[in-house]
Design a protein around this motif. Structure first.
Motif: not given
Length: 222
Positions: A90, A94, A98, A123, A126
């Motif tokens: 996860s 992410r 990002e 996740a 994301a």
């Protein structure tokens, strides 16, 4: 433009390959076929139909296929409430989101199985989109799932990276013109993955996360 970070799930983000092996072994046994687990392991990642044909041969009684596949689905379904994600799975998704990457799952799972896998990875915030077996006519090693993932992310093949654990993953990426990264967590030897086209190989997604800046993903902004 953002790139696409495409991920296989079983054996890559979740430690589920050997659960599939046991479920397939029992499904074959119930149908009267004793198939070595080592052979099943190397076929994991194929669609159900392709896996059965690979293990039983093209001259098998194909009328058994639906019963065998159905038994596997039921047996594997007993694990849905406790499927394990690999450490760092996860966090990796992410971190990529990002950095501006559009994370897309390309998996042979669908329906309740895919829901259980996504719950295990934890996740969803994301994940940009998912290319499941329900969305394509052919599964890996056909390039169709990877091409669909690129389409869903809105990127060209040259702007995508595919991460997987099987020979089928690497072959699908190569045929789609997408760079490939392999992880050893699915149990397939490094040499086989490299022969199938893996550009970089990591022990698991945790190691990939630890070396993200030096990987095929590298520093990237949206």
């Amino acid at each position: 433009m953002a790139g696409a970070a495409i991920f296989d799930v079983d054996g890559t983000l979740t430690d589920t390959n050997h659960l599939h092996v046991v479920a397939w072994w029992e499904a074959f046994r119930q149908a009267g076929h004793l198939v070595p687990m080592s052979d099943i392991h190397r076929a994991v990642g194929l669609s159900s139909g392709d896996l059965i044909e690979r293990l039983l041969g093209a001259d098998r009684d194909a009328e058994e296929d639906s019963a065998i596949s159905g038994a596997h689905k039921v047996l594997y379904g007993t694990y849905y409430d406790r499927l394990p994600a690999f450490e760092g799975a996860s966090a990796l998704l992410r971190a990529l989101a990002e950095r501006g990457w559009r994370v897309v799952l390309a998996t042979s799972a669908s329906g309740p199985e895919l829901t259980a896998l996504r719950r295990a990875v934890d996740a969803d915030d994301a994940i940009w989109d998912t290319a499941s077996s329900s969305d394509v006519a052919e599964g890996k090693p056909s390039p169709e799932p990877v091409r669909l993932a690129c389409e869903l992310a809105g990127v060209r093949a040259g702007d995508a990276v595919f991460v997987g654990d099987s020979v089928w993953d690497m072959e699908a990426a190569g045929r789609a013109g997408v760079r490939s990264v392999a992880v050893l967590s699915g149990g397939i030897p490094r040499a086989e993955l490299e022969r199938a086209g893996a550009g970089m190989v990591y022990q698991d997604v945790g190691e990939l996360l630890a070396h993200l800046g030096d990987s095929a993903f590298g520093p990237r902004v949206s």
